[in-house]
Design an enzyme around this catalytic site. Structure first.
Site, PDB file in Angstrom:
ATOM      1  N   LYS A 143     -13.839  -0.001  -4.346  1.00 19.28           N
ATOM      2  CA  LYS A 143     -14.965   0.461  -3.512  1.00 19.28           C
ATOM      3  C   LYS A 143     -15.987   1.171  -4.377  1.00 19.28           C
ATOM      4  CE  LYS A 143     -12.277   1.401   0.660  1.00 19.28           C
ATOM      5  NZ  LYS A 143     -11.787   2.473   1.509  1.00 19.28           N
ATOM      6  N   HIS A 162       8.838 -26.630  -0.716  1.00 19.11           N
ATOM      7  CA  HIS A 162       8.265 -27.770  -1.449  1.00 19.11           C
ATOM      8  C   HIS A 162       7.120 -27.323  -2.350  1.00 19.11           C
ATOM      9  CE1 HIS A 162      10.572 -30.774   0.883  1.00 19.11           C
ATOM     10  NE2 HIS A 162      10.627 -29.741   1.721  1.00 19.11           N
ATOM     11  N   GLU A 212       0.829  -1.220   0.000  1.00 20.13           N
ATOM     12  CA  GLU A 212       0.000   0.000   0.000  1.00 20.13           C
ATOM     13  C   GLU A 212       0.855   1.258   0.000  1.00 20.13           C
ATOM     14  OE1 GLU A 212      -2.975   0.226   3.114  1.00 20.13           O
ATOM     15  OE2 GLU A 212      -4.495  -0.593   1.799  1.00 20.13           O
TER      16      GLU A 212
HETATM   17  O1  PA5 Z   1      -3.338   1.519   5.917  1.00 21.06           O
HETATM   18  C1  PA5 Z   1      -4.465   1.984   5.794  1.00 21.06           C
HETATM   19  O2  PA5 Z   1      -4.718   3.170   6.018  1.00 21.06           O
HETATM   20  C2  PA5 Z   1      -5.620   1.100   5.366  1.00 21.06           C
HETATM   21  O3  PA5 Z   1      -5.215  -0.187   5.122  1.00 21.06           O
HETATM   22  C3  PA5 Z   1      -6.701   1.087   6.443  1.00 21.06           C
HETATM   23  O4  PA5 Z   1      -6.146   0.657   7.644  1.00 21.06           O
HETATM   24  C4  PA5 Z   1      -7.890   0.189   6.079  1.00 21.06           C
HETATM   25  O5  PA5 Z   1      -8.418   0.564   4.852  1.00 21.06           O
HETATM   26  C5  PA5 Z   1      -8.978   0.262   7.141  1.00 21.06           C
HETATM   27  O6  PA5 Z   1      -9.388   1.571   7.337  1.00 21.06           O
HETATM   28  P1  PA5 Z   1     -10.218   2.035   8.600  1.00 21.06           P
HETATM   29  O7  PA5 Z   1      -9.401   1.843   9.825  1.00 21.06           O
HETATM   30  O8  PA5 Z   1     -10.517   3.480   8.332  1.00 21.06           O
HETATM   31  O9  PA5 Z   1     -11.474   1.193   8.646  1.00 21.06           O
END
Ligand code: PA5
Length: 449
Positions: free
Chosen positions: A424, A310, A289
């Site tokens: 989304k 393996h 990310e």
């Molecule tokens: O690293 C990040 O910001 C994302 O992976 C969020 O943690 C994830 O989308 C969950 O978001 P939230 O805590 O707002 O529900």
């Protein structure tokens, strides 16, 4: 305390030591940018000094809340996804007995997870269990609006209220969310749930050392003070004043970027201890990310050895040569088990009799390292002495700091995740969410073509 060690010498056959040292000034510039908060994503840098900023008052509060829940229930369901799930899951899995399900009551309540998927079977089967057990919920969402945990929380909240009555249910729900914004904050204030705050300036995947990770980890019975102490140790060892050559996060960031520019575009995080499987999942999120943007970024993958020797071992040894490997190596296991002598020796294993299982594992690790180098897979080694709260705290901070530097070396913003919105938008359009009417029309036309 010996502390985390980094060894990049097995990168040198592929990218010279001088090349890696050549990153020194660039890394210093990016580290300065991080500390001075002058770069991209500079409003999400609270994690940098979180280990030393966290107050004793907050730790006490988290420990008291955990003690209260541990006393009260058999199961604690942590609801969250992404950064509100993976770090917690990683640390609890690493600390837990491999077969804890069969050793009831050893460490108090089980911490289990929901909201990290949209699984009808998963949630139904969870409810089957919760029908039979006393439980509490920790619901975690920074934005307070993420669909997956919101659905799971709606279902579990209703279940808990029907099972215990609304008043008792509200005593058993703890929310971890933004101080002011989001639907979860509103719900939490209205229902009077106890809550902890995710600092504004700490993004999800960098939030393990905030209540997001700390409360569930304490609920699982682990020492969050040691976990923070480990991170603090690494915070000090990777400061702006630390010489480049002595800063493990700086060297790791430099080495992986040098490898990337030499054509090694996939990094595999490997472990030789299954307890670290979810640490790899957290690491994949952290790097995937943070860096996978603008058509750039090292692809983060993971393997669990020796099991995956393996399966994926063949590809790693002889497939396309775009791989490098980062091994998390654990010096000492907690247990001591030797291979017994066998009079018949039909399995011809007597040559191993008297040896510890760990010695065989170490030789598998060394043998694999040499084989992979022969197969043109550079190797970075991150060593910890043993798996405990301190070393896990170190590992988390080590990778976070390196990720911040590495993202800047790659010239991306390591603290946002704009690409996550694409699925989304389509999902909301397909589900006809109010406000998405235009997208719904467009997607229906696209599908009907
Ligand atoms: O690293 C990040 O910001 C994302 O992976 C969020 O943690 C994830 O989308 C969950 O978001 P939230 O805590 O707002 O529900």
């Amino acid at each position: 305390m010996t502390g985390l060690k980094l060894d990049v010498s097995n990168v040198y056959p592929f990218v010279s030591q001088d090349t890696i040292l050549g990153y020194k000034d660039m890394v210093h510039t990016h580290l300065t940018t991080l500390y001075e908060k002058t770069g991209a994503g500079n409003d999400f840098l609270g994690w940098l000094e979180q280990p030393s900023n966290i107050t004793d008052g907050l730790i006490n509060d988290l420990e008291d809340t955990a003690a209260y829940l541990r006393e009260k229930v058999e199961i604690i369901v942590v609801v969250g996804i992404g950064g509100s799930y993976l770090g917690t899951k990683a640390i609890i899995s690493a600390m837990s007995h491999n077969f804890h399900n069969y050793i009831e009551g050893v460490r108090g309540p089980d911490v289990i997870f929901a909201g990290q998927n949209i699984g009808e079977d998963y949630l139904s089967e969870l409810i089957d269990v919760l029908d039979r057990k006393s439980y509490a919920i920790i619901v975690i969402s920074k934005s307070g609006t993420t669909t997956e945990p919101a659905i799971a929380f709606r279902i579990l909240k209703k279940h808990l209220e029907e099972k215990m009555g609304p008043e008792e249910a509200s005593q058993r729900i703890i929310a971890i969310t933004d101080e002011r914004r989001g639907a979860l904050r509103k719900l939490c204030d209205q229902a009077g749930y106890r809550s902890f705050i995710i600092p504004d300036d700490i993004g999800g995947r960098y939030s393990v050392h905030t209540p997001v990770g700390l409360l569930p980890i304490a609920c699982a019975g682990y020492n969050i003070r040691e976990f923070i102490k480990g991170a603090k140790g690494l915070q000090e060892r990777t400061s702006l004043d630390t010489p480049f050559e002595e800063n493990p996060s700086a060297i790791y960031a430099a080495a992986r970027n040098a490898l990337y520019h030499s054509g090694k575009t996939t990094e595999i995080l490997a472990n030789y201890n299954e307890k670290l499987m979810y640490l790899s999942e957290w690491w994949k999120q952290l790097y995937g990310e943070s860096e996978g943007k603008e058509n750039k970024g090292i692809f983060p993958a993971s393997v669990n050895f020796t099991a995956d020797l393996h399966s994926m071992g063949q590809y790693i040894q002889e497939g396309e040569r775009m791989l490098f490997e980062t091994v998390i190596s654990v010096d000492s296991p907690h247990s001591h088990l030797t291979i017994p002598e066998d009079a018949g020796n039909l399995d011809q294993l007597n040559y191993l009799a008297g040896k510890r299982i760990n010695e065989v594992n170490r030789m598998a690790e060394l043998g694999t390292l040499l084989a992979h180098i022969d197969g043109s897979v550079p190797n970075i080694r991150v060593e910890i002495s043993t798996i405990n709260e301190y070393s896990l705290g170190e590992l988390v901070y080590f990778f976070e700091k390196a990720c911040g530097i590495s993202g800047y070396l790659l010239e991306v913003n390591p603290f946002n995740q704009p690409g996550v919105e694409a699925y989304k938008k389509n999902m909301f359009a397909l589900l006809e969410k109010p406000g998405f009417e235009n997208e719904t029309r467009a997607i229906q036309e696209r599908l009907n073509k």
